[in-house]
Design a protein around this motif. Structure first.
Motif, PDB file in Angstrom:
ATOM      1  N   SER A   1       0.797  -1.240   0.000  1.00  0.00           N
ATOM      2  CA  SER A   1       0.000   0.000   0.000  1.00  0.00           C
ATOM      3  C   SER A   1       0.824   1.282   0.000  1.00  0.00           C
ATOM      4  CB  SER A   1      -0.906   0.017   1.239  1.00  0.00           C
ATOM      5  OG  SER A   1      -0.103   0.130   2.427  1.00  0.00           O
ATOM      6  N   SER A   2       2.148   1.146   0.018  1.00  0.00           N
ATOM      7  CA  SER A   2       3.035   2.309   0.120  1.00  0.00           C
ATOM      8  C   SER A   2       2.777   3.102   1.399  1.00  0.00           C
ATOM      9  CB  SER A   2       2.882   3.226  -1.109  1.00  0.00           C
ATOM     10  OG  SER A   2       3.244   2.531  -2.292  1.00  0.00           O
ATOM     11  N   GLY A   3       2.201   2.446   2.404  1.00  0.00           N
ATOM     12  CA  GLY A   3       1.975   3.100   3.685  1.00  0.00           C
ATOM     13  C   GLY A   3       0.691   3.897   3.768  1.00  0.00           C
ATOM     14  N   ASN A   4      -0.221   3.705   2.804  1.00  0.00           N
ATOM     15  CA  ASN A   4      -1.496   4.430   2.788  1.00  0.00           C
ATOM     16  C   ASN A   4      -2.589   3.573   3.424  1.00  0.00           C
ATOM     17  OD1 ASN A   4      -3.795   5.893   2.276  1.00  0.00           O
ATOM     18  ND2 ASN A   4      -3.770   5.566   0.052  1.00  0.00           N
ATOM     19  N   PRO A   5      -3.084   3.927   4.634  1.00  0.00           N
ATOM     20  CA  PRO A   5      -4.097   3.094   5.308  1.00  0.00           C
ATOM     21  C   PRO A   5      -5.450   3.084   4.601  1.00  0.00           C
ATOM     22  CG  PRO A   5      -3.773   5.140   6.506  1.00  0.00           C
ATOM     23  CD  PRO A   5      -2.707   5.100   5.450  1.00  0.00           C
ATOM     24  N   ALA A   6      -5.661   4.045   3.678  1.00  0.00           N
ATOM     25  CA  ALA A   6      -6.937   4.102   2.953  1.00  0.00           C
ATOM     26  C   ALA A   6      -6.857   3.420   1.591  1.00  0.00           C
ATOM     27  CB  ALA A   6      -7.368   5.556   2.772  1.00  0.00           C
ATOM     28  N   ALA A   7      -5.745   2.749   1.320  1.00  0.00           N
ATOM     29  CA  ALA A   7      -5.567   2.104   0.019  1.00  0.00           C
ATOM     30  C   ALA A   7      -6.615   1.016  -0.200  1.00  0.00           C
ATOM     31  CB  ALA A   7      -4.165   1.498  -0.074  1.00  0.00           C
ATOM     32  N   ILE A   8      -7.109   0.930  -1.442  1.00  0.00           N
ATOM     33  CA  ILE A   8      -8.075  -0.116  -1.798  1.00  0.00           C
ATOM     34  C   ILE A   8      -7.827  -0.546  -3.235  1.00  0.00           C
ATOM     35  CG2 ILE A   8      -9.829   1.593  -2.468  1.00  0.00           C
ATOM     36  CD1 ILE A   8     -11.947  -0.449  -1.495  1.00  0.00           C
ATOM     37  N   ASN A   9      -7.867  -1.833  -3.473  1.00  0.00           N
ATOM     38  CA  ASN A   9      -7.628  -2.385  -4.801  1.00  0.00           C
ATOM     39  C   ASN A   9      -8.975  -2.683  -5.452  1.00  0.00           C
ATOM     40  OD1 ASN A   9      -7.176  -4.195  -6.980  1.00  0.00           O
ATOM     41  ND2 ASN A   9      -5.202  -4.785  -6.130  1.00  0.00           N
ATOM     42  N   ASN A  10      -9.311  -1.942  -6.493  1.00  0.00           N
ATOM     43  CA  ASN A  10     -10.614  -2.108  -7.147  1.00  0.00           C
ATOM     44  C   ASN A  10     -10.503  -2.763  -8.519  1.00  0.00           C
ATOM     45  OD1 ASN A  10     -12.484  -0.963  -5.221  1.00  0.00           O
ATOM     46  ND2 ASN A  10     -11.580   1.045  -5.668  1.00  0.00           N
ATOM     47  N   TRP A  11      -9.357  -3.404  -8.795  1.00  0.00           N
ATOM     48  CA  TRP A  11      -9.208  -3.938 -10.146  1.00  0.00           C
ATOM     49  C   TRP A  11      -8.858  -5.418 -10.222  1.00  0.00           C
ATOM     50  CZ3 TRP A  11      -4.457  -6.052 -10.832  1.00  0.00           C
ATOM     51  CH2 TRP A  11      -3.430  -5.615  -9.992  1.00  0.00           C
ATOM     52  N   ASP A  12      -8.375  -6.051  -9.147  1.00  0.00           N
ATOM     53  CA  ASP A  12      -7.930  -7.446  -9.266  1.00  0.00           C
ATOM     54  C   ASP A  12      -9.087  -8.429  -9.126  1.00  0.00           C
ATOM     55  OD1 ASP A  12      -8.498  -7.490  -6.578  1.00  0.00           O
ATOM     56  OD2 ASP A  12      -6.468  -7.947  -5.906  1.00  0.00           O
ATOM     57  N   SER A  13      -8.761  -9.722  -9.061  1.00  0.00           N
ATOM     58  CA  SER A  13      -9.787 -10.773  -9.004  1.00  0.00           C
ATOM     59  C   SER A  13     -10.620 -10.688  -7.727  1.00  0.00           C
ATOM     60  CB  SER A  13      -9.135 -12.160  -9.101  1.00  0.00           C
ATOM     61  OG  SER A  13      -8.195 -12.355  -8.051  1.00  0.00           O
ATOM     62  N   ASN A  14     -10.011 -10.265  -6.616  1.00  0.00           N
ATOM     63  CA  ASN A  14     -10.774 -10.109  -5.378  1.00  0.00           C
ATOM     64  C   ASN A  14     -11.835  -9.023  -5.530  1.00  0.00           C
ATOM     65  OD1 ASN A  14      -9.488 -12.051  -3.726  1.00  0.00           O
ATOM     66  ND2 ASN A  14      -7.767 -10.680  -3.391  1.00  0.00           N
ATOM     67  N   ALA A  15     -11.440  -7.919  -6.156  1.00  0.00           N
ATOM     68  CA  ALA A  15     -12.393  -6.828  -6.381  1.00  0.00           C
ATOM     69  C   ALA A  15     -13.521  -7.287  -7.301  1.00  0.00           C
ATOM     70  CB  ALA A  15     -11.671  -5.626  -6.973  1.00  0.00           C
ATOM     71  N   ALA A  16     -13.163  -8.068  -8.334  1.00  0.00           N
ATOM     72  CA  ALA A  16     -14.176  -8.580  -9.265  1.00  0.00           C
ATOM     73  C   ALA A  16     -15.162  -9.485  -8.553  1.00  0.00           C
ATOM     74  CB  ALA A  16     -13.493  -9.328 -10.404  1.00  0.00           C
ATOM     75  N   ALA A  17     -14.690 -10.163  -7.493  1.00  0.00           N
ATOM     76  CA  ALA A  17     -15.562 -11.055  -6.721  1.00  0.00           C
ATOM     77  C   ALA A  17     -16.344 -10.303  -5.653  1.00  0.00           C
ATOM     78  CB  ALA A  17     -14.724 -12.153  -6.063  1.00  0.00           C
ATOM     79  N   GLY A  18     -16.128  -8.987  -5.547  1.00  0.00           N
ATOM     80  CA  GLY A  18     -16.875  -8.181  -4.583  1.00  0.00           C
ATOM     81  C   GLY A  18     -16.192  -8.023  -3.240  1.00  0.00           C
TER      82      GLY A  18
END
Length: 242
Positions: A171-188
């Motif tokens: 996350s580069s040290g960002n506590p608000a980081a969120i991944n909206n593009w990988d397979s986990n995101a695709a699964a909701g």
């Protein structure tokens, strides 16, 4: 077994009722059990089985604010963990095991005595109090140090360097980081926070006494390190996506 010539032994009452099972080069003497002997052996094992079953009992637990199914299962050492509690109480809880309302009456299986449960609860409260009594900087260094103290109190392995290295990669040290593009995101279930934890993993490995918000830095670190310990032995052993 020694080889060579053998004298034929005399038949005695002790050797009657013995059959030889062929093994190719030697014979193994196997005693035949009569129906009476076999049936008599069964009751001797029954008390142990009954004793083991009687150790698991059900209690009624009333939920309070901040409760999680994982925390309740950990408190009562529930066989099958939080999934078993959810299975037994799905009608009361609803479709979302992460959303636990206060005042729910849950049936919880436990192997603990009442005194042991009370002792564990008081110990957890003491640990949380000790961690909260210290002052930590509200930055990456402070979050890691607070997490390490909580991890030490809960027997979760990990070092500062191992946690820091994985946070910078994830996350580069960002506590608000969120991944909206990988397979986990695709699964909701997008990966969230400093160590990019998905909600089901955060729920399963949430450390009691920390926030229920997966974006909370300390809660995110401790849950991720507990997961890494279960899967890899320690967060220190993680050098890539996990």
């Amino acid at each position: 077994m020694p080889r060579g010539k053998h004298r034929r032994p005399r038949t005695s009452p002790l050797t009657r009722g013995v059959v030889a099972a062929g093994t190719g080069t030697a014979a193994l003497a196997i005693p035949l059990l009569s129906a009476t002997a076999a049936s008599a052996a069964t009751p001797a094992q029954a008390p142990a089985a009954v004793s083991a079953a009687s150790q698991v009992k059900s209690v009624t637990y009333t939920t309070v604010k901040g409760d999680t199914l994982y925390g309740i299962a950990d408190k009562y050492d529930t066989p099958g963990g939080w999934q078993q509690i959810y299975k037994d109480n799905r009608k009361a809880i609803g479709d979302n095991p992460r959303l636990i309302h206060s005042g729910l009456k849950l049936t919880v299986k436990t192997t603990k005595t009442a005194s042991a449960t009370a002792t564990k609860k008081s110990s957890s409260v003491a640990h949380a109090t000790q961690a909260s009594a210290k002052t930590y900087a509200n930055n990456l260094d402070g979050w890691i140090r607070q997490s390490l103290d909580i991890m030490a109190q809960n027997g979760i392995p990990g070092t500062y360097d191992g946690i820091y290295r994985n946070i910078i990669r994830e996350s580069s040290g960002n506590p608000a980081a969120i991944n909206n593009w990988d397979s986990n995101a695709a699964a909701g279930t997008p990966s969230k926070g400093l160590l990019q934890v998905i909600d089901p993993t955060f729920l399963a490995y949430h450390v009691p006494g920390t926030s229920l918000d997966p974006f909370d830095p300390v809660a995110n670190i401790t849950a991720a390190c507990k997961y890494a310990a279960a899967r890899y032995g320690s967060i220190d052993n993680v050098f890539g996506a996990y």
